[in-house]
Design a protein around this motif. Structure first.
Motif, PDB file in Angstrom:
ATOM      1  N   ARG A   1       0.878  -1.254  -0.131  1.00  0.00           N
ATOM      2  CA  ARG A   1      -0.019  -0.191   0.108  1.00  0.00           C
ATOM      3  C   ARG A   1       0.882   1.219  -0.005  1.00  0.00           C
ATOM      4  NH1 ARG A   1      -5.302  -0.273   0.667  1.00  0.00           N
ATOM      5  NH2 ARG A   1      -5.306   1.672   1.679  1.00  0.00           N
ATOM      6  N   GLN A   2       1.875   1.269   0.806  1.00  0.00           N
ATOM      7  CA  GLN A   2       2.814   2.361   0.639  1.00  0.00           C
ATOM      8  C   GLN A   2       3.735   2.661  -0.476  1.00  0.00           C
ATOM      9  OE1 GLN A   2       5.085   2.375   4.379  1.00  0.00           O
ATOM     10  NE2 GLN A   2       3.364   3.722   5.239  1.00  0.00           N
ATOM     11  N   LEU A   3       4.017   1.297  -1.147  1.00  0.00           N
ATOM     12  CA  LEU A   3       4.778   1.603  -2.311  1.00  0.00           C
ATOM     13  C   LEU A   3       3.999   2.072  -3.413  1.00  0.00           C
ATOM     14  CD1 LEU A   3       7.620   0.746  -3.413  1.00  0.00           C
ATOM     15  CD2 LEU A   3       6.365  -1.502  -4.187  1.00  0.00           C
ATOM     16  N   HIS A   4       2.523   1.730  -3.658  1.00  0.00           N
ATOM     17  CA  HIS A   4       1.672   2.085  -4.616  1.00  0.00           C
ATOM     18  C   HIS A   4       0.874   3.127  -4.187  1.00  0.00           C
ATOM     19  CE1 HIS A   4       2.724  -2.122  -5.732  1.00  0.00           C
ATOM     20  NE2 HIS A   4       2.374  -1.714  -6.968  1.00  0.00           N
ATOM     21  N   GLY A   5       1.460   4.125  -3.204  1.00  0.00           N
ATOM     22  CA  GLY A   5       0.581   5.330  -2.946  1.00  0.00           C
ATOM     23  C   GLY A   5      -0.581   5.292  -2.382  1.00  0.00           C
TER      24      GLY A   5
ATOM     25  N   ASP B   1      -1.237   4.347   0.677  1.00  0.00           N
ATOM     26  CA  ASP B   1      -1.389   4.883   2.046  1.00  0.00           C
ATOM     27  C   ASP B   1      -0.148   5.860   2.265  1.00  0.00           C
ATOM     28  OD1 ASP B   1      -1.916   2.063   4.119  1.00  0.00           O
ATOM     29  OD2 ASP B   1      -3.408   3.568   3.350  1.00  0.00           O
ATOM     30  N   MET B   2      -0.278   6.896   3.138  1.00  0.00           N
ATOM     31  CA  MET B   2       0.543   7.863   3.309  1.00  0.00           C
ATOM     32  C   MET B   2       1.953   7.393   3.556  1.00  0.00           C
ATOM     33  SD  MET B   2      -0.448  10.784   6.440  1.00  0.00           S
ATOM     34  CE  MET B   2      -0.156   9.693   7.592  1.00  0.00           C
ATOM     35  N   THR B   3       3.030   7.826   2.958  1.00  0.00           N
ATOM     36  CA  THR B   3       4.388   7.423   3.400  1.00  0.00           C
ATOM     37  C   THR B   3       5.230   8.675   4.115  1.00  0.00           C
ATOM     38  OG1 THR B   3       4.273   7.942   1.028  1.00  0.00           O
ATOM     39  CG2 THR B   3       4.948   5.767   1.568  1.00  0.00           C
TER      40      THR B   3
ATOM     41  N   ARG C   1      -2.006  10.938  13.329  1.00  0.00           N
ATOM     42  CA  ARG C   1      -1.424  10.276  12.067  1.00  0.00           C
ATOM     43  C   ARG C   1      -2.675   9.510  11.723  1.00  0.00           C
ATOM     44  NH1 ARG C   1       1.329   5.793  14.169  1.00  0.00           N
ATOM     45  NH2 ARG C   1       2.725   7.030  14.786  1.00  0.00           N
ATOM     46  N   HIS C   2      -3.736   8.910  12.412  1.00  0.00           N
ATOM     47  CA  HIS C   2      -4.802   8.422  11.620  1.00  0.00           C
ATOM     48  C   HIS C   2      -5.692   9.232  10.913  1.00  0.00           C
ATOM     49  CE1 HIS C   2      -7.707   5.109  11.556  1.00  0.00           C
ATOM     50  NE2 HIS C   2      -8.709   5.847  11.995  1.00  0.00           N
ATOM     51  N   ASP C   3      -5.896  10.414  11.362  1.00  0.00           N
ATOM     52  CA  ASP C   3      -6.651  11.434  10.749  1.00  0.00           C
ATOM     53  C   ASP C   3      -6.188  11.720   9.467  1.00  0.00           C
ATOM     54  OD1 ASP C   3      -7.713  13.431  13.852  1.00  0.00           O
ATOM     55  OD2 ASP C   3      -8.546  11.582  12.754  1.00  0.00           O
ATOM     56  N   ARG C   4      -4.711  12.072   9.377  1.00  0.00           N
ATOM     57  CA  ARG C   4      -4.022  12.214   8.261  1.00  0.00           C
ATOM     58  C   ARG C   4      -4.091  11.231   7.166  1.00  0.00           C
ATOM     59  NH1 ARG C   4       1.577  15.590   9.957  1.00  0.00           N
ATOM     60  NH2 ARG C   4       0.546  17.036  11.297  1.00  0.00           N
ATOM     61  N   LEU C   5      -3.939   9.877   7.791  1.00  0.00           N
ATOM     62  CA  LEU C   5      -4.287   8.842   6.815  1.00  0.00           C
ATOM     63  C   LEU C   5      -5.582   8.688   6.204  1.00  0.00           C
ATOM     64  CD1 LEU C   5      -2.920   6.339   5.898  1.00  0.00           C
ATOM     65  CD2 LEU C   5      -3.754   5.055   7.721  1.00  0.00           C
ATOM     66  N   GLU C   6      -6.617   9.011   6.937  1.00  0.00           N
ATOM     67  CA  GLU C   6      -8.101   9.214   6.342  1.00  0.00           C
ATOM     68  C   GLU C   6      -7.926  10.137   5.300  1.00  0.00           C
ATOM     69  OE1 GLU C   6     -10.860   7.610   9.973  1.00  0.00           O
ATOM     70  OE2 GLU C   6     -10.938   9.473   9.524  1.00  0.00           O
ATOM     71  N   LYS C   7      -7.558  11.292   5.644  1.00  0.00           N
ATOM     72  CA  LYS C   7      -7.581  12.498   4.583  1.00  0.00           C
ATOM     73  C   LYS C   7      -6.717  12.203   3.363  1.00  0.00           C
ATOM     74  CE  LYS C   7      -9.045  16.653   4.559  1.00  0.00           C
ATOM     75  NZ  LYS C   7      -8.077  17.861   4.255  1.00  0.00           N
ATOM     76  N   HIS C   8      -5.774  11.334   3.441  1.00  0.00           N
ATOM     77  CA  HIS C   8      -5.096  11.045   2.362  1.00  0.00           C
ATOM     78  C   HIS C   8      -5.662  10.196   1.572  1.00  0.00           C
ATOM     79  CE1 HIS C   8      -2.009   8.243   0.188  1.00  0.00           C
ATOM     80  NE2 HIS C   8      -1.360   9.574  -0.070  1.00  0.00           N
ATOM     81  N   ILE C   9      -6.643   9.223   1.934  1.00  0.00           N
ATOM     82  CA  ILE C   9      -7.540   8.158   1.385  1.00  0.00           C
ATOM     83  C   ILE C   9      -8.570   8.900   0.704  1.00  0.00           C
ATOM     84  CG2 ILE C   9      -8.649   6.078   1.343  1.00  0.00           C
ATOM     85  CD1 ILE C   9      -6.766   5.049   3.493  1.00  0.00           C
ATOM     86  N   SER C  10      -9.209   9.742   1.716  1.00  0.00           N
ATOM     87  CA  SER C  10     -10.526  10.165   0.749  1.00  0.00           C
ATOM     88  C   SER C  10      -9.907  11.315  -0.250  1.00  0.00           C
ATOM     89  CB  SER C  10     -11.097  11.123   1.910  1.00  0.00           C
ATOM     90  OG  SER C  10     -10.593  12.220   2.581  1.00  0.00           O
TER      91      SER C  10
ATOM     92  N   LYS D   1     -11.299  11.476  -4.201  1.00  0.00           N
ATOM     93  CA  LYS D   1     -12.181  12.629  -4.426  1.00  0.00           C
ATOM     94  C   LYS D   1     -12.257  12.530  -6.168  1.00  0.00           C
ATOM     95  CE  LYS D   1     -12.210  15.910  -0.959  1.00  0.00           C
ATOM     96  NZ  LYS D   1     -11.217  16.963  -0.622  1.00  0.00           N
ATOM     97  N   PRO D   2     -11.179  12.909  -6.862  1.00  0.00           N
ATOM     98  CA  PRO D   2     -11.374  12.834  -8.317  1.00  0.00           C
ATOM     99  C   PRO D   2     -12.092  11.908  -8.882  1.00  0.00           C
ATOM    100  CG  PRO D   2      -8.866  12.549  -7.856  1.00  0.00           C
ATOM    101  CD  PRO D   2      -9.886  12.778  -6.412  1.00  0.00           C
ATOM    102  N   GLY D   3     -12.212  10.415  -8.347  1.00  0.00           N
ATOM    103  CA  GLY D   3     -13.114   9.607  -8.868  1.00  0.00           C
ATOM    104  C   GLY D   3     -14.487   9.844  -8.789  1.00  0.00           C
ATOM    105  N   LYS D   4     -14.655  10.317  -7.611  1.00  0.00           N
ATOM    106  CA  LYS D   4     -16.234  10.533  -7.374  1.00  0.00           C
ATOM    107  C   LYS D   4     -16.719  11.561  -8.403  1.00  0.00           C
ATOM    108  CE  LYS D   4     -19.068   9.461  -3.918  1.00  0.00           C
ATOM    109  NZ  LYS D   4     -19.549   9.897  -2.447  1.00  0.00           N
ATOM    110  N   ARG D   5     -15.908  12.686  -8.450  1.00  0.00           N
ATOM    111  CA  ARG D   5     -16.501  13.640  -9.209  1.00  0.00           C
ATOM    112  C   ARG D   5     -16.487  13.101 -10.768  1.00  0.00           C
ATOM    113  NH1 ARG D   5     -12.437  17.834 -10.036  1.00  0.00           N
ATOM    114  NH2 ARG D   5     -12.200  17.911  -7.918  1.00  0.00           N
ATOM    115  N   LYS D   6     -15.732  12.316 -11.119  1.00  0.00           N
ATOM    116  CA  LYS D   6     -15.752  11.739 -12.583  1.00  0.00           C
ATOM    117  C   LYS D   6     -16.927  10.885 -12.844  1.00  0.00           C
ATOM    118  CE  LYS D   6     -10.975  11.067 -14.424  1.00  0.00           C
ATOM    119  NZ  LYS D   6     -10.174  10.488 -14.641  1.00  0.00           N
ATOM    120  N   GLU D   7     -17.124  10.181 -11.570  1.00  0.00           N
ATOM    121  CA  GLU D   7     -18.505   9.366 -11.678  1.00  0.00           C
ATOM    122  C   GLU D   7     -19.594  10.287 -11.685  1.00  0.00           C
ATOM    123  OE1 GLU D   7     -18.000   6.019  -8.568  1.00  0.00           O
ATOM    124  OE2 GLU D   7     -19.818   6.198  -8.868  1.00  0.00           O
TER     125      GLU D   7
END
Lengths: 166, 249
Positions: A56-60, A62-64, A100-109, A113-119
């Motif tokens: 997950r970290q290698l492929h971006g 999760d937050m690295t 750290r947990h909050d920042r990780l959630e932010k990173h994932i959302s 986001k761009p995927g949601k808008r495209k949809e």
């Protein structure tokens, strides 16, 4: 007692869990459960196994790079025991984990986001262009609903006047 | 002054104790006889710390240090490292070394200026040694043995090596370390001299099996006897003639 990280999936290993394997070159491999141990024995590379932190970290996914990771780095030079320092560290640990947990959630959302808008754009385009693709039943119901809204003129008043005249 | 002592019925004192000019590390659990001899000799000059390293009692063979620092293997637990850091004086730097050869006491022999290491030691470990202990590092073998920390022990005053070391090697080591070196034994002919004794600049502790001859050799090479006029000159002559008489066969 020390909370180690699993070599395969990078989760924490609590006391009483898992297996440690020591290789001939004195490198120690710690596993949190038999799943990770068996994957290791199959010679699987954790960087290619989708559910591991390494992948997950290698492929971006999760937050690295984050400053909160610096707090957990291994230091080889110990500090003299200081009660205040220890107290403050213990107070800070849950705060740092939360941040750290909050920042990780932010990173994932942010990642999603761009995927949601495209949809949504895709959906509105489909509505414009392909409305005919919808089944007739759905459409006819719509038109029927529109029809009921048409005003009907009342004719009864004129006959009443005629009756009165006679 | 060289004293004879036993740790729990074992004469291999150097396995259990690590003695330097600034501190002494000993394991816990032995009879108070051992500790009383040690503390009696060392009194206030040296901090005696009771500890385990990596949960074991073979403290002397796992860690290595001099008055400037102490190196521990990566297997040492966090509590032990913290305990050592709290107990040792501030001038002594405590550091963990990530090294495949984790028995540092068997791989490294050092005094306050020079260190001899196992030829297969990592480059980073060598840098750590020279940085933390403040010494010049040389990769050497002693009489064909790679475990220099076990077969050779030296302080700022002198050194003792494996009895089968050739005269040329002995001279080479002497010039390298700048101290007089002697090939000798300890504990009634044990070749593992460093494991059989714990020594620093003014005291030495040998196993109880050490014969009087061996003790006198130790006292003369490490200059542990009371200083008398003319004793220095005597010591340097004694090194070559006396020992070769005993051990050339």
């Amino acid at each position: 007692m020390r909370l180690e990280k699993c070599w395969f999936c990078s989760s924490t290993i609590y006391p009483g869990h898992g297996i440690q394997f020591v290789r001939n070159d004195a490198k120690i491999f710690r596993f949190c459960r038999s799943k990770c141990h068996k994957n290791f024995k199959m010679k699987r590379n954790p960087r290619k196994v989708k559910w591991t932190k390494a992948y997950r970290q290698l492929h971006g996914k999760d937050m690295t790079k984050d400053t909160t990771f610096e707090f957990e780095r291994k230091r080889n030079r110990p500090e003299r025991y200081d009660r205040n320092l220890t107290e403050q560290t213990l107070k800070a640990i849950p705060l740092i984990t939360k941040i750290r947990h909050d920042r990780l959630e932010k990173h994932i959302s942010n990642r999603q986001k761009p995927g949601k808008r495209k949809e949504m754009e895709k959906d509105s385009k489909e509505l414009d262009q392909d409305i005919g693709m919808l089944p007739k039943k759905l459409i006819s119901n719509e038109l029927a609903a529109e029809k009921t809204k048409v005003k009907v003129k009342v004719v009864q008043q004129q006959t009443e006047d005629n009756a009165m005249e006679e | 002054m060289a004293s004879r002592v036993k740790f729990e019925n074992s004469c291999e004192v150097g396995v259990f104790a690590r003695l330097t000019n600034a501190y002494c590390l000993v394991p816990d659990g032995a009879s108070e006889g051992f500790y009383s001899v040690l503390e009696g000799e060392l009194a206030g000059a040296v901090t005696v710390v009771r500890t385990s390293v990596a949960g074991t009692r073979i403290v002397g063979r796992l860690c290595v240090g001099n008055k400037r620092g102490l190196l521990l293997p990566h297997t040492a637990t966090d509590q032990e490292i913290q305990h050592l850091r709290n107990s040792l004086p501030d001038e002594v730097v405590v550091k963990c070394v990530d090294e495949r050869l984790s028995a540092l006491g068997n791989c490294i022999a050092c005094n306050d200026h020079v260190a001899l290491t196992h030829p297969d030691l990592d480059k980073e470990t060598e840098e750590v040694i020279s940085d933390v202990l403040g010494v010049e590092v040389f990769r050497q073998t002693i009489a064909g043995n790679i475990l220099v920390g076990s077969y050779c022990t030296f302080t700022n005053k002198g050194g003792l090596v494996h009895p089968q070391t050739s005269v040329e090697d002995l001279d080479e080591l002497s010039t390298l370390l700048q101290v007089p070196m002697v090939a000798g034994t300890v504990n009634r002919g044990s070749e593992v001299v460093s494991a059989g004794m714990a020594v620093n600049d003014w005291t030495a502790f040998c196993g109880s099996d050490t014969t009087a001859t061996e003790v006198s050799v130790v006292e003369s090479v490490f200059r542990l006897r009371d200083p008398r006029p003319g004793a220095g000159a005597l010591g340097s002559d004694v090194k070559n003639s006396m020992v070769q008489d005993f051990f050339t066969s």
